[in-house]
Design a protein around this motif. Structure first.
Motif, PDB file in Angstrom:
ATOM      1  N   TRP A  55      39.728  73.409  85.668  1.00 37.42           N
ATOM      2  CA  TRP A  55      39.181  74.540  86.605  1.00 37.42           C
ATOM      3  C   TRP A  55      39.380  75.674  85.906  1.00 37.42           C
ATOM      4  CZ3 TRP A  55      42.044  72.926  91.767  1.00 37.42           C
ATOM      5  CH2 TRP A  55      41.687  72.003  92.460  1.00 37.42           C
ATOM      6  N   PRO A  58      46.753  81.208  89.705  1.00 39.62           N
ATOM      7  CA  PRO A  58      45.673  82.185  89.668  1.00 39.62           C
ATOM      8  C   PRO A  58      44.904  82.065  88.525  1.00 39.62           C
ATOM      9  CG  PRO A  58      47.650  82.989  90.330  1.00 39.62           C
ATOM     10  CD  PRO A  58      48.032  81.831  89.881  1.00 39.62           C
ATOM     11  N   ALA A  59      43.734  82.369  88.524  1.00 33.23           N
ATOM     12  CA  ALA A  59      42.585  82.615  87.438  1.00 33.23           C
ATOM     13  C   ALA A  59      43.248  83.542  86.561  1.00 33.23           C
ATOM     14  CB  ALA A  59      41.320  82.936  87.988  1.00 33.23           C
ATOM     15  N   GLY A  60      43.081  83.591  85.097  1.00 41.07           N
ATOM     16  CA  GLY A  60      43.635  84.488  84.354  1.00 41.07           C
ATOM     17  C   GLY A  60      45.197  84.584  84.222  1.00 41.07           C
ATOM     18  N   SER A  61      45.953  83.397  84.566  1.00 45.19           N
ATOM     19  CA  SER A  61      47.275  83.346  84.550  1.00 45.19           C
ATOM     20  C   SER A  61      47.642  83.108  82.898  1.00 45.19           C
ATOM     21  CB  SER A  61      47.978  82.003  85.131  1.00 45.19           C
ATOM     22  OG  SER A  61      47.815  82.384  86.403  1.00 45.19           O
ATOM     23  N   GLN A  91      42.889  77.213  86.043  1.00 43.01           N
ATOM     24  CA  GLN A  91      43.391  77.255  87.278  1.00 43.01           C
ATOM     25  C   GLN A  91      44.193  75.799  87.836  1.00 43.01           C
ATOM     26  OE1 GLN A  91      41.945  79.664  90.712  1.00 43.01           O
ATOM     27  NE2 GLN A  91      40.119  79.585  89.451  1.00 43.01           N
ATOM     28  N   ARG A 112      18.333  79.153  81.856  1.00 38.86           N
ATOM     29  CA  ARG A 112      19.547  79.787  81.796  1.00 38.86           C
ATOM     30  C   ARG A 112      20.457  78.953  81.128  1.00 38.86           C
ATOM     31  NH1 ARG A 112      23.125  80.898  87.031  1.00 38.86           N
ATOM     32  NH2 ARG A 112      24.297  82.716  86.431  1.00 38.86           N
ATOM     33  N   VAL A 137      38.357  83.954  80.881  1.00 32.34           N
ATOM     34  CA  VAL A 137      38.423  85.138  81.662  1.00 32.34           C
ATOM     35  C   VAL A 137      37.488  86.115  81.349  1.00 32.34           C
ATOM     36  CG1 VAL A 137      39.978  87.535  82.025  1.00 32.34           C
ATOM     37  CG2 VAL A 137      41.034  85.182  82.020  1.00 32.34           C
ATOM     38  N   GLU A 162      41.715  83.194  77.540  1.00 31.83           N
ATOM     39  CA  GLU A 162      41.386  84.408  77.236  1.00 31.83           C
ATOM     40  C   GLU A 162      39.674  84.351  77.438  1.00 31.83           C
ATOM     41  OE1 GLU A 162      42.622  87.416  77.801  1.00 31.83           O
ATOM     42  OE2 GLU A 162      44.296  85.920  78.103  1.00 31.83           O
ATOM     43  N   SER A 199      34.109  84.892  82.924  1.00 32.69           N
ATOM     44  CA  SER A 199      34.269  84.832  84.254  1.00 32.69           C
ATOM     45  C   SER A 199      33.774  86.165  85.050  1.00 32.69           C
ATOM     46  CB  SER A 199      35.284  84.729  84.871  1.00 32.69           C
ATOM     47  OG  SER A 199      36.629  85.790  84.931  1.00 32.69           O
ATOM     48  N   LEU A 200      33.749  87.327  83.997  1.00 35.28           N
ATOM     49  CA  LEU A 200      33.466  88.588  84.560  1.00 35.28           C
ATOM     50  C   LEU A 200      31.936  88.841  84.526  1.00 35.28           C
ATOM     51  CD1 LEU A 200      36.160  90.650  83.048  1.00 35.28           C
ATOM     52  CD2 LEU A 200      36.084  90.053  85.488  1.00 35.28           C
ATOM     53  N   ARG A 201      31.100  88.113  83.897  1.00 35.27           N
ATOM     54  CA  ARG A 201      29.567  88.067  84.080  1.00 35.27           C
ATOM     55  C   ARG A 201      28.790  86.865  84.676  1.00 35.27           C
ATOM     56  NH1 ARG A 201      30.867  92.456  84.167  1.00 35.27           N
ATOM     57  NH2 ARG A 201      30.867  93.883  82.595  1.00 35.27           N
ATOM     58  N   PRO A 202      27.887  86.900  84.987  1.00 33.98           N
ATOM     59  CA  PRO A 202      27.193  85.689  85.599  1.00 33.98           C
ATOM     60  C   PRO A 202      27.140  84.947  84.448  1.00 33.98           C
ATOM     61  CG  PRO A 202      25.720  87.874  86.244  1.00 33.98           C
ATOM     62  CD  PRO A 202      26.956  88.231  85.226  1.00 33.98           C
TER      63      PRO A 202
END
Lengths: 487, 354
Positions: free
Chosen positions: B282, B265-268, B285, B220, B191, B188, B194-197
């Motif tokens: 991964w 898939p990502a987020g499985s 993944q 960074r 996920v 979780e 993964s939604l932000r840089p």
């Protein structure tokens, strides 16, 4: 063609389409007589405009049954004539397959119909802080299906890749009407890597009926640098110097003096008219790293002899700097009645040499060439200016174009970086590939489309065509620029 | 040494005699795939040598039998890498084997797979024809993308003679972190990230801890590490962990029980516990499991998620790769015939009839 069964075919076809989805009279066919390569026009036999993948499947089944050739077409913005119609083929317009699912945030992907416009994807997912990276300059109009067919690039390929790096899966309807899942959300789909083969296949292997795209998080900060140079060579050499320093800019574009002046006269954004060349360098990332990179790049550009450096941080200034670049093609269109846009791709370190050689060739042919291109990728777009109303000038422009493409191949490059072969670069393919290689490409086509019904005559020239042309296949050979070092 | 002519002669002879060849580079991935029914082996060893390396051009071109370790060493001298982080599995691993097997390391979801970095190939098809596709430039849409098709084709479409790969600058800074958390919580969290840089360049979970690798500009990496917490691993400890994971040298991979690979898939959702402990890589993944296990059930579960399962090492039977839908298998058989009409190149390594 199919004379006795023609009406029977059209009755069956009409039953698969909405009322306004079948065009047959000359007046309604007219808008489809060319794609973005407007010099080549011919009316299609008929146009079918289905609205669903199921209808596409049914149409392809019908065409297969009747032996009717099919030319797929997205938004019609392609620059190489890939969607050029034929009197003997049904033109299959996919622009109405515009369904767009909600993005799947868990897998950071979105499924869209092939007719969805490129820019519409990024607009749709922006509120989630995401975007779709490939951004061909026609992104406001071009469709995702067309992007997949052409493996389209854009200004951000250097860092974010081409279409092939940003598509996870497609549904491909083959010429017999069988819908095949190609690729998957999961990595390394079992079997051969058909996805890479299908992307960029210019509608010869199948018709894409749905695409699953990889989305990326929007970069937190972006800035654009403009650097002006007193010579082409210094600008070109700066490109390699930036990359050699381990920096991958989001975009790295170059314009020569003719292009700078044309753009400035057109959009008035304050480009340095007297510069021999400018570089536009876009950097993205987080504030701290961006500052580091900016200092590094600025230092390199000064060392390479940049006479002027401007940095645009806020969106309005950035957009202004990009505006001249994005308007460059129409701007060049204003200074000559016609222009012919080339799309060769070369190793970056040969940039200066090839640009100088293009200028020599242009003088030899008595034509002007403006250069505005993706320098970071080594993807050239020489715009050859000519006047089609002057006797013989168009032929001269085409001959010069062919010479430029031969030059690209001779230095280890390719005849098309991102516009595709279509019908326009069939001759160049004879230069770049051997007969055995072309025969292998034809066998791949036959594995997907044994009857040869999909987009016949495009993308891969027949061996007969190359023989008639008498073009010399140059890779590994000595022709046609013996003075240039090869590698 | 250039062995092209000799290799070509062997293929031409095999084509004429209709005699199958088992293709072998360094032999580092010979465990992978189905057994090949061939009486003869086409050895590619010795066909090696770096042909062109231009750091500024971000590509390297080498003969297919060039050891991966040699290529990586040459790149390292100029501060560059093969970003897909190819598994070696033996000191003899070659560039050609790496491309033909299509296997990528921990950076795969963040930097792309082998195929994403292949720019061009010189190959021999099943008729022994010497062909070049792709090239040395980043953008090239002339002809179908045959060089990327060959990535992961397990030698069954052609024998690679030369490969040109894109290379990238080595990241300036690297940090590895570990967090005590369950697999479900880690998946979780990944996920969300993964939604932000982010500078995440690898993410694995061994059943107890989440391991993250951060790469990029120093500021960074440091900012992100500070924001997410976790235990900082010493540089050598972190580097060794990712290398051992890539090379399957961690204790999880020891022994001869079947090693299953899930691709998802990502987020499985997490893999059901009934299949045993999962070592995720991964970012979730890729999942590794040890058998024996209920393979049909695992494959069915993977397929429901949109993924697939492979009997990666020590397969219990010949069904190494997940079944293909009939229409796709038929297409791939036609494609195989388009390259290798006599069916002499690694027949059966991928699927029966391929």
């Amino acid at each position: 063609m199919l004379a006795p069964r023609e009406e029977e075919f059209f009755r069956a076809l009409a039953a698969l389409l909405p009322k306004d989805g079948l065009l047959r009279d000359v007046e309604s066919l007219r808008p489809y007589e060319c794609d973005g390569l407007s010099a080549l026009r011919s009316l299609p036999w008929c146009v079918a405009l289905p609205e669903t993948a199921a209808a596409v499947e049914a149409i392809l089944r019908l065409c297969h049954e009747y032996g009717v050739a099919v030319v797929p077409r997205g938004a019609g913005t392609g620059l190489s004539g890939g969607a050029r119609p034929s009197h003997a083929a049904l033109l299959l317009g996919l622009a109405r397959l515009r369904e767009m699912a909600e993005p799947d945030l868990r897998s950071r992907s979105i499924r869209v119909g092939p007719g969805v416009r490129n820019l519409a994807v990024s607009e749709k997912v922006r509120r989630h802080g995401l975007y779709y990276a490939p951004d061909p300059s026609s992104q406001i109009a071009c469709s995702i299906g067309g992007n997949v067919a052409e493996n389209s690039g854009g200004v951000h390929c250097l860092k974010y890749g081409l279409t092939t790096h940003n598509v996870l899966a497609v549904e491909l309807c083959d010429s017999s009407g069988e819908r095949l899942p190609i690729g998957s959300l999961a990595p390394d789909t079992p079997g051969f890597n058909l996805l890479s083969l299908v992307i960029g296949s210019e509608g010869l292997l199948g018709v894409v009926t749905s695409c699953t795209l990889r989305l990326l998080p929007l970069p937190p900060q972006t800035l654009v640098l403009l650097a002006a140079f007193p010579s082409l060579r210094q600008a070109a050499d700066s490109v390699g110097a930036i990359i050699a320093a381990g920096i991958l800019p989001a975009g790295l574009e170059m314009m020569d003096q003719l292009a700078i002046q044309a753009a400035e006269d057109f959009v008035h954004v304050g480009y340095p008219r007297e510069a021999a060349a400018i570089l536009l360098c876009e950097l993205d990332g987080e504030e701290d790293e961006l500052q580091e990179q900016l200092q590094q790049v600025a230092e390199i550009l000064r060392q390479q002899g940049a006479t002027e450096l401007r940095v645009a941080r806020d969106e309005a200034t950035r957009m202004a700097l990009w505006k001249g670049r994005k308007a460059a093609f129409p701007a060049v269109g204003r200074i000559g009645p016609d222009y012919y846009c080339m799309d060769g791709s070369i190793p970056r370190q040969r940039l200066a040499e090839v640009l100088e050689q293009i200028n020599v060739l242009a003088r030899d042919y008595g034509l002007r060439v403006a250069n505005v291109f993706h320098a970071g990728d080594g993807n050239l777009h020489p715009l050859i200016l000519y006047d089609a109303n002057q006797e013989g000038e168009q032929e001269r422009a085409e001959a010069l174009g062919a010479r430029i493409l031969e030059l690209c191949v001779a230095v280890g490059g390719t005849v098309t970086g991102e516009h595709g072969v279509g019908v326009e670069k069939l001759d160049g393919m004879c230069v770049q590939f051997s007969s055995a290689e072309l025969a292998q490409l034809h066998r791949i086509k036959a594995a997907f489309d044994p009857a040869g019904l999909l987009n016949p005559g495009k993308a891969v020239p027949s061996l007969h065509h190359c023989a008639e042309l008498g073009a010399m296949h140059v890779h590994g050979g000595q022709l046609p620029f013996p003075e240039l070092e090869r590698f | 040494m250039d062995r092209s002519d000799e290799i070509r002669a062997q293929i031409v002879a095999a084509y004429e005699n209709r005699s199958a060849l088992a293709i072998r580079g360094g032999g580092s991935k010979s465990f992978y795939g189905r057994p090949v029914a061939a009486s003869r082996t086409l050895e590619l060893g010795g066909h090696q040598g770096i042909l062109e390396y231009e750091p500024k051009e971000l590509y390297i071109c080498a003969r297919a039998g060039t050891p991966l370790s040699e290529i990586e060493a040459v790149l390292a001298q100029r501060g560059q890498i093969l970003a897909f982080e190819a598994p070696h599995f033996s000191p003899h691993a070659t560039l050609g084997g790496c491309v033909a097997s299509g296997l990528s390391g921990p950076r795969r979801p963040y930097a792309g797979a082998v195929r994403d970095h292949v720019l061009g190939v010189r190959m021999l098809n099943g008729r022994g024809e010497d062909l070049r596709f792709g090239g040395k430039v980043m953008k090239n849409v002339a002809g179908y993308d045959v060089s990327r098709l060959l990535a992961g084709s397990l030698g069954s479409l052609g024998v690679l003679l030369e490969v040109t790969c894109k290379v990238l600058p080595r990241p300036v800074a690297t940090r590895s972190l570990a967090f005590d958390m369950s697999a479900a919580a880690a998946l979780e969290q990944l996920v969300t990230w993964s939604l932000r840089p982010s500078p995440i360049s690898a993410a694995a979970h061994d059943g107890e801890r989440l391991y993250l690798r951060l790469e990029g500009a120093a500021s960074r990496v440091e900012n992100f590490a500070r924001a997410v917490g976790g235990d900082l691993l010493a540089d050598d400890v972190g580097d060794r962990f990712w290398e051992d994971l890539r090379e399957q040298r961690l204790p999880f991979f020891a022994g001869t029980a079947p090693l299953w690979r899930l691709a998802l898939p990502a987020g499985s959702p997490p893999v059901p516990e009934s299949f045993g402990t999962v070592f995720y890589d991964w970012g979730g993944q890729q999942g590794w499991l040890r058998g024996p296990l209920d393979a049909p059930a695992l494959r069915a579960w993977a397929a429901r998620q949109g993924g697939h399962a492979t009997a990666f090492r020590h397969p219990p039977d010949d069904a190494v790769f997940q079944d293909l839908p009939p229409a796709l298998l038929a297409l791939q058989q036609r494609l195989k015939a388009a390259f290798d009409p006599a069916g002499i190149l690694n027949p059966g390594r991928f699927y029966p009839g391929l």
